[in-house]
Structures are given as C-alpha cells and as structure tokens.
Design a protein around this motif. Structure first.
Motif, PDB file in Angstrom:
ATOM      1  N   MET A   1       5.163 -22.637  19.163  1.00 29.99           N
ATOM      2  CA  MET A   1       5.683 -24.043  19.797  1.00 29.99           C
ATOM      3  C   MET A   1       6.601 -23.564  21.249  1.00 29.99           C
ATOM      4  SD  MET A   1       4.880 -26.902  18.257  1.00 29.99           S
ATOM      5  CE  MET A   1       6.433 -28.001  18.432  1.00 29.99           C
ATOM      6  N   ASN A   2       6.160 -24.233  22.152  1.00 30.73           N
ATOM      7  CA  ASN A   2       6.796 -24.206  23.512  1.00 30.73           C
ATOM      8  C   ASN A   2       7.649 -25.357  23.955  1.00 30.73           C
ATOM      9  OD1 ASN A   2       5.712 -21.198  24.258  1.00 30.73           O
ATOM     10  ND2 ASN A   2       3.838 -22.348  24.427  1.00 30.73           N
ATOM     11  N   GLY A 362       1.689 -24.675  21.464  1.00 28.12           N
ATOM     12  CA  GLY A 362       1.395 -23.309  21.027  1.00 28.12           C
ATOM     13  C   GLY A 362      -0.101 -23.164  21.010  1.00 28.12           C
ATOM     14  N   SER A 365      -0.571 -19.926  24.739  1.00 24.83           N
ATOM     15  CA  SER A 365       0.649 -19.332  24.530  1.00 24.83           C
ATOM     16  C   SER A 365       1.308 -19.173  25.642  1.00 24.83           C
ATOM     17  CB  SER A 365       0.121 -17.856  23.909  1.00 24.83           C
ATOM     18  OG  SER A 365      -0.766 -18.075  22.669  1.00 24.83           O
TER      19      SER A 365
END
Length: 541
Positions: A1-2, A362, A365
């Motif tokens: 998760m970003n 995510g 990436s």
C-alpha cells in the motif's frame, strides 16, 4: 500500500523549500506583517510571498492592511458562532478570487509595459485609462464585495443589495473602512466607462461625467496625476489583500477547514483553493477545470506556469500533482496537466486515475514504474527548455514594421524560421492589377525587401537568425487589404481579391510541397516555377 505517499504529497512543502526556504518567507512575514505567527498555512504560502517579495505587489501600506485585518477580527469575534462565520466567509471568497485574478492581470500588464518602449502619446489610451478602470472595477469592487458580504453577517441592514461601486463605497465609509476609499474617484470611472474623455495631448486629459440634476460636469487631470492615482489604487488593493491574508493566517484558515463549507454553487471557490494548494513559489497553477471530456470521462484539467523544468522534473512534478488531484477530486477519471514557461515549448501529460489508484493500492510498486506506465500509455509531450544564450529582451520585443512602397505594401511579416532555415511569411497587397507580369515584378521587388530583413532568436527553440539572407519566403498576394477571417483574405479561387500563393526558395530542395492544399482547395490553382520562385495562380485572375 502506498496510501501514506498520497498523504505526504498533499501535505509536503518540498517543492516550496526547493525553490525558496519556507522558513525565510515566514521570517519576512514576521518582520513585515505579524511577529507572532508560528507558521503560514500551505494554501496561502505562494500568495503571501508575492506581497512580501515581488515588485508592484510589495508596496502595500501597513495602516490600511491593519484596518482590514482588525475589521475581520471584529466580525469574527461578534459572530454568532464560528460555523456561521466560516460559512459566510466561504461564500464571500468568490469575490476574493475574482479580485485576485483581476489584480494579477493588471500587475502583469504593468510589468509587460515596462518591457516595451510605448510612445508617450499612446500611453494614456493604451495604458493609463484601461489600467484605472481595470484595478477599480475588476479588483477593488470585488474586494469591497468580499468585505460587504462579511460585514452583512453582523449588520442590522441588508447590505447584500449594494452591488454598485458607489453603494459599496458608502458601506466602506460608514463601517469604519473609509481609509480604503481615499483614492477612488467614481466620476473618473464613469467618464471612462461612457467615453467622456478628451485628451489634450500626452500631458493632460479632461473627464466628462453626468451628475443628474447638475448635468454634465468635467474635471481635468495631468497624466502624471492619473498615473499616481493608479499606483495608489494598486497599493490600496495590495494592502487589502495583505490584511485579509493576515486574518486567514492568524486564524489558521486552511484548505481542510474551508472545504467543509463547499457547495455546488461554490465550486469556483473550491477549485480556486485547490489551485492555491497545487501552486508553489515558482510553479503557479493558472487554471483548473473539472468537466467531462470528449470520451465522456470526468477529467480534471490543470494549467501551470513554471520555472524552467527539465523533462524529468516535469514528469516528477506531474506525478506528485496527480496524487494531490486524486485527494481533491476522488471521483475524477482522468487528469490532464499543461505546462508553460518563458523558455520552453508548451508541454502536457495526462494520466488515468485507475493507474494512480493502482499505485496507491500497491499494484504498482514504485514511482518509477508509474512514470514508465504513464509514458507508455499516455504519450506525453514534454519539452526541454531552450538553453541557447540569447538576448531575452530582443526576442520578446521582436517586431517587423510594414513595408510600404508606391505600388505595393507588405504586411503581417511573420518569422517562421527553423533551426536550419531562415523563413518569412507575409501578405502582399498590390492594388487593381490585371497583368501577371506586373505581379511578378512586384513579387520580385518584395522578395528583395524581405530577404534582407534581420530576424531574431526565439525564446523557446533554436532558429536560424541574424542578418543573413532568408532561405525561404512565403507570400500571399492580394489586390486590396481586408480583415483577417473575411472572405477577401481566403486563399481560394472564388475570392476575386486573391491573386496568388507564392514561395521563394534559395535552394530548391527546401520547397514546400503543399500536397494537402494541392489535392484540396488549391486543386484548380495554376502552378508555375520560374527560377527560384513558384507561383500558385488563382485561375480566375
């Protein structure tokens, strides 16, 4: 998760600090405006910096700004509750942003006039008269409406019906803000609006205006005094803005606070706040729209004017901006960014919101992967800035006067040079002629005049320039002058005013083929090559 990265991109002042240290701006603010503040909310950083450091905007008067600030504090303190106050404040911001836009336009115009040597006899009508009404009507009137809306919340009278300048001036006069109206002359405004102007010469002007029962009256001003009135009005507007911004900063009026009062009717205010959130000190968000595009997708389009950015820097800044836009417009489907700057060709880059969401979730990436995907899918057009060492002022002011001879006139001289070819495009008017030989002689004379013209470097890309002879000249030959867009300027055979489309090429390999035109609207033209000149004759000539 970003997910954390989007929060960082929204809150960060990284780009601000890369350009000018935020702490330095806050220190100047403490020195000039308010020594007590702890920090400046990000939404107001770029705007207040302009009033602290930029020419034309920094000559505000502390007494005026403090009067406005104190009035807003007074209104805040007597408001029934904070919620009702900020709800009204949000609505009044429409006038604030209209005023700010008008103010920036007039300041940009003033700065532009400084770059050009405008003849004194033209300054009055080209510069001073439009500037007076622009700052008064476009800016100060809307600042007064902003103040009116907020004063109305605590006033026993209904002030919102006062929409004209004289009524707004009366509100300022009777509500403790008379310091704001010292340099406003409604009579001059009315005279300019209704054409009641008589310029004696470049030194003085008389204004005629109507006073109902008194009839037509007049007043005379020296041009110098009119110029002083304009600068005082600009400084008054600057002072009002600083007073308002001081209130916003002290009361910590942030984007997150104001967005709670967004309505569909107030979407212009929301978009204007987002523009400020997206802007940095050297990257100014000029325009923002949220509309459906031709593919019926909800698209947010944003235009920036920036410092000179490399392609890599533009792409990196774009990705940060995409992440911010998703925060502000979560229902959008596409984002489209435009970039302009003084030394770079216009650039653009777009992205599908689904790709931005894939990064946040995510599925993508890294930022590098996201950038690669955007380049592959969206085919952005991003240019490097020109690094050619040139005389900037010479390039900005390049202009070609019409060439008028006894039997012809060359107008609309345009430099269309490339890096390898010096080229001009012009219109040639030769009157009521009947013989092709006469036209050919005039064309040859015109070419000799044009090919020796000096051309100038381009700000945004390399061109062949200087006093060398032109490599190519493209001439549209007409009988008589006509407005652009009129049929008489169309390059078509049924235009009896059009004689020929001519091209001169020093070297034949540089000749333009005009394939589309020859197979289309020029298919009945009669083309003849004579030496290094090709004539595309109107068959009806």
């Amino acid at each position: 998760m970003n997910k954390d990265f989007i929060d960082y991109s929204v809150l960060t002042t990284k780009y601000h600090n890369d350009e000018i240290n935020v702490k330095q701006v806050e220190d100047v603010y403490r020195e000039k405006v308010d020594p007590e503040i702890e920090s400046i909310p990000k939404v107001w950083l770029a705007t207040i910096k302009e009033f602290l450091l930029e020419d034309e905007k920094l000559f505000w008067e502390k007494e005026v700004s403090e009067t406005v600030y104190n009035k807003l504090c007074e209104l805040f303190n007597i408001a029934y509750d904070n919620d009702s106050f900020f709800k009204r404040l949000y609505g009044s911001l429409e006038h604030f942003f209209i005023a700010l836009s008008g103010y920036n336009d007039i300041v940009n115009t003033l700065n532009l006039f400084k770059e050009y040597n405008v003849p004194t006899e033209l300054e009055l009508r080209m510069h001073y008269l439009p500037a007076y009404n622009s700052i008064l009507e476009g800016c100060i009137t809307n600042l007064f409406k902003f103040l009116r809306d907020n004063i109305d919340l605590a006033d026993p009278k209904n002030l919102l019906d006062q929409t004209k300048l004289d009524g707004l001036v009366n509100i300022m006069r009777t509500r403790g803000l008379d310091i704001l109206i010292n340099d406003i002359d409604i009579d001059i405004r009315n005279a300019i609006n209704h054409g009641g102007i008589y310029a004696h010469d470049e030194k003085a002007v008389t204004f005629f205006y109507n006073k109902r029962q008194e009839g037509t009256l007049s007043k005379e001003l020296a041009t110098y005094d009119l110029k002083r009135k304009i600068t005082r009005l600009i400084d008054c507007a600057s002072s009002i803005f600083v007073g308002i911004l001081r209130f916003f900063i002290e009361k910590d009026v942030t984007f997150n606070l104001l967005k709670n009062y967004t309505t569909q009717e107030g979407i212009m205010v929301y978009q204007s706040l987002v523009r400020l959130e997206l802007s940095t000190f050297h990257k100014k968000c000029l325009f923002l729209t949220n509309e459906f595009n031709v593919n019926d997708q909800n698209q947010v389009t944003v235009s920036f004017h920036t410092d000179e950015l490399s392609v890599e820097d533009k792409l990196t800044f774009s990705i940060f901006t995409f992440l911010k836009l998703l925060h502000y417009f979560p229902n959008a489907q596409r984002f489209f960014l435009r970039f302009s700057s003084e030394r770079t060709l216009p650039s653009f880059v777009s992205a599908a919101v689904s790709d931005i969401e894939d990064f946040i979730n995510g599925k993508i990436s890294t930022l590098e992967e996201l950038a690669t995907l955007i380049i592959r899918k969206e085919s952005p057009l991003l240019w490097e800035p020109s690094t050619e060492e040139i005389d900037i002022n010479e390039s900005k002011t390049a202009y070609y006067n019409n060439i008028k001879k006894n039997d012809y006139e060359i107008v609309n001289i345009r430099d269309i040079s490339t890096e390898d070819l010096k080229r001009f495009r012009v219109d040639l008017f030769i009157g009521d002629v009947a013989r092709k030989n006469h036209v050919k002689k005039v064309v040859r004379d015109a070419i000799n005049e044009i090919r020796v013209l000096k051309n100038y470097p381009n700000l945004r890309y390399k061109v062949k320039h200087g006093e060398i002879s032109a490599d190519a000249i493209y001439i549209n030959v007409f009988k008589h002058k006509a407005r652009e867009g009129r049929k008489e300027k169309h390059l078509i055979s049924n235009n009896i005013n059009f004689i020929a489309a001519v091209q001169y090429n020093k070297i034949s390999k540089n000749k333009l083929a005009y394939e589309t035109e020859r197979n289309g609207v020029w298919k009945d033209f009669i083309f003849r090559q004579e030496g290094n000149i090709e004539y595309g004759w109107n068959p009806n000539f």
